[in-house]
Motif scaffolding. Structure first.
Motif, PDB file in Angstrom:
ATOM      1  N   ALA A   1     -23.392   6.142 -77.591  1.00 26.04           N
ATOM      2  CA  ALA A   1     -23.863   4.753 -77.783  1.00 26.04           C
ATOM      3  C   ALA A   1     -22.830   3.773 -77.233  1.00 26.04           C
ATOM      4  O   ALA A   1     -23.184   2.775 -76.610  1.00 26.04           O
TER       5      ALA A   1
ATOM      6  N   GLY B   1     -23.696   2.010-100.421  1.00 20.44           N
ATOM      7  CA  GLY B   1     -24.858   2.845-100.110  1.00 20.44           C
ATOM      8  C   GLY B   1     -26.062   1.991 -99.764  1.00 20.44           C
ATOM      9  O   GLY B   1     -26.318   0.956-100.398  1.00 20.44           O
TER      10      GLY B   1
ATOM     11  N   ARG C   1     -33.000   2.733 -95.441  1.00 17.85           N
ATOM     12  CA  ARG C   1     -34.078   1.972 -94.823  1.00 17.85           C
ATOM     13  C   ARG C   1     -35.373   2.261 -95.562  1.00 17.85           C
ATOM     14  O   ARG C   1     -35.719   3.423 -95.755  1.00 17.85           O
TER      15      ARG C   1
ATOM     16  N   LEU D   1     -23.475  -2.388 -83.345  1.00 19.04           N
ATOM     17  CA  LEU D   1     -24.153  -1.325 -82.583  1.00 19.04           C
ATOM     18  C   LEU D   1     -24.825  -0.384 -83.566  1.00 19.04           C
ATOM     19  O   LEU D   1     -24.163   0.374 -84.277  1.00 19.04           O
TER      20      LEU D   1
ATOM     21  N   ILE E   1     -27.059  -4.940 -81.409  1.00 23.54           N
ATOM     22  CA  ILE E   1     -27.328  -4.212 -80.160  1.00 23.54           C
ATOM     23  C   ILE E   1     -28.276  -3.054 -80.445  1.00 23.54           C
ATOM     24  O   ILE E   1     -27.952  -2.140 -81.217  1.00 23.54           O
TER      25      ILE E   1
ATOM     26  N   LYS F   1     -12.252  12.099 -98.536  1.00 28.56           N
ATOM     27  CA  LYS F   1     -13.710  11.988 -98.618  1.00 28.56           C
ATOM     28  C   LYS F   1     -14.373  13.208 -97.974  1.00 28.56           C
ATOM     29  O   LYS F   1     -15.364  13.735 -98.470  1.00 28.56           O
TER      30      LYS F   1
ATOM     31  N   LYS G   1     -24.634   7.050 -86.334  1.00 28.57           N
ATOM     32  CA  LYS G   1     -24.182   8.304 -86.919  1.00 28.57           C
ATOM     33  C   LYS G   1     -23.016   8.835 -86.070  1.00 28.57           C
ATOM     34  O   LYS G   1     -22.907   8.515 -84.879  1.00 28.57           O
TER      35      LYS G   1
ATOM     36  N   ASP H   1     -23.752  10.175 -82.626  1.00 24.40           N
ATOM     37  CA  ASP H   1     -24.252   9.234 -81.610  1.00 24.40           C
ATOM     38  C   ASP H   1     -23.177   8.268 -81.121  1.00 24.40           C
ATOM     39  O   ASP H   1     -23.397   7.545 -80.139  1.00 24.40           O
TER      40      ASP H   1
ATOM     41  N   SER I   1     -29.033   1.700 -91.584  1.00 22.32           N
ATOM     42  CA  SER I   1     -28.745   1.276 -92.952  1.00 22.32           C
ATOM     43  C   SER I   1     -27.467   0.448 -93.035  1.00 22.32           C
ATOM     44  O   SER I   1     -27.481  -0.704 -93.474  1.00 22.32           O
ATOM     45  N   LEU I   2     -26.347   1.018 -92.596  1.00 21.54           N
ATOM     46  CA  LEU I   2     -25.084   0.283 -92.736  1.00 21.54           C
ATOM     47  C   LEU I   2     -25.001  -0.887 -91.757  1.00 21.54           C
ATOM     48  O   LEU I   2     -24.482  -1.951 -92.110  1.00 21.54           O
TER      49      LEU I   2
ATOM     50  N   LEU J   1     -17.524   2.985 -88.483  1.00 21.25           N
ATOM     51  CA  LEU J   1     -18.003   3.217 -89.855  1.00 21.25           C
ATOM     52  C   LEU J   1     -18.409   4.666 -90.121  1.00 21.25           C
ATOM     53  O   LEU J   1     -18.909   4.973 -91.190  1.00 21.25           O
TER      54      LEU J   1
END
Ligand code: NAP
Length: 305
Positions: free
Chosen positions: A86, A130, A133, A8, A31, A184, A79, A82, A12-13, A103
């Motif tokens: 989503a 890392g 796009r 989904l 998706i 993190k 993100k 979202d 980038s990832l 993620l």
């Protein structure tokens, strides 16, 4: 045929994972937001991954969220802000016991998704890989790293870690994933907002070492109060090490602001300040940093939540 990976978010990832899984023969479904995005995707040859300067395109199958096919395994690559909405659009497709791999950076979105889907198994991830796009449906693999995955509620590792091994996705099943995410988050809170406010690379924070040290002391107090003493250990030394080792880099938050993109502030510094308030902990420098960042973003017309 093995269980398909539904992915989904083709950012980038999402693209970094989709292309590596597809190239080792694992079935992948991408998706996309809606029919218009799917039409745009289908007009091309697939997803392109640029690695070591070499571009390779993989014809991953795309779909919209609303088709009736059931989903057993979902990699959520949106993100943090979202993720919930989503997932809501395809929630009815998740089979009972479906597995989600989250993620998202920071904290807050994972618990919100887990509460939204009590029947599903939510696996949290923290990645140092890392990617960015550089065109539509095209991603550059910019930083090799590692992904830690874990499920605090069910510590047994899932069978499909074998798919990640086959795909060459460096990973480790982690018993202390929540501690990793907190650590993190604390590193991010000590570095990223200041790089935005001072408009500098990470190395520029060497000129603000007193402010960084004060923030680290408050973050250490917060982590300890939140039951995360392991995430608090030697925080200041690690922050200094990261500032030094990544001196030439612009932080992800700096890059988001520079490109007028929404930041994930609510899941990083905002989350830290909320956690402090929940524990009735007064952390004046952290709270002031949050207020300064909110003002800075609002002045530029960017969302501050
Ligand atoms: P990104 O490039 O902005 O990708 C997010 C994708 O989600 C976009 O393609 C977006 O679609 C899609 N999306 C949003 N809402 C959707 C919906 N309702 N249905 C379908 N797709 C939807 O973000 P990213 O950089 O991959 O980051 C994802 C997460 O990973 C973030 O929490 C980030 O902090 C974390 N992370 C990223 C990196 C990295 O190097 N990029 C590293 C570590 C952690 P559109 O293309 O249509 O807008």
């Amino acid at each position: 045929m093995s269980t398909p990976w539904h992915i989904l978010g083709a950012g980038s990832l999402g693209t970094l994972w989709a292309t590596r899984l597809a190239r080792c023969g694992v079935p992948v479904r991408l998706i996309l937001r809606d029919a218009a995005r799917l039409a745009s995707y289908n007009a091309g040859a697939g997803l392109t991954l640029v690695e070591h300067g070499i571009a390779q395109t993989y014809p991953v199958t795309g779909e919209t969220p609303d088709i009736p096919e059931p989903i057993h395994r979902l990699l959520v690559a949106c993100k943090a802000y979202d993720a919930q909405s989503a997932i809501a659009q395809l929630q009815y497709r998740l089979v009972p016991g479906a597995e989600l791999i989250l993620l998202q950076n920071g904290l807050g979105s994972q618990d919100a998704v887990a509460a939204q889907l009590p029947q599903a198994r939510c696996i949290f991830a923290s990645s140092t890989e890392g990617a960015f796009r550089d065109g539509e449906w095209r991603v550059v693999f910019a930083g090799h790293g590692y992904t830690w995955l874990g499920d605090a509620a069910h510590p047994a590792p899932p069978q499909w870690l074998e798919d990640l091994r086959a795909a060459g996705i460096p990973h480790e099943w982690s018993a202390d994933i929540v501690t990793r995410l907190w650590r993190k988050l604390a590193l991010n809170c000590a570095i990223n907002p200041l790089t935005v406010l001072y408009q500098c690379r990470n190395g520029g924070l060497q000129d603000h070492h007193c402010e960084v040290a004060t923030l680290c002391a408050e973050l250490t107090e917060l982590l300890e109060r939140c039951g995360q003493p392991a995430a608090a250990e030697d925080l200041h030394s690690e922050v200094q090490r990261v500032i030094h080792a990544t001196a030439a880099n612009y932080s992800s938050m700096y890059q988001d602001v520079a490109n007028a993109r929404r930041t994930e502030i609510s899941y990083l510094l905002g989350y830290a300040c909320q956690a402090a308030a929940r524990h009735q902990l007064v952390l004046p420098h952290l709270q002031q940093l949050h207020a300064r960042l909110v003002d800075y973003l609002s002045a530029r017309g960017l969302a501050s939540h």
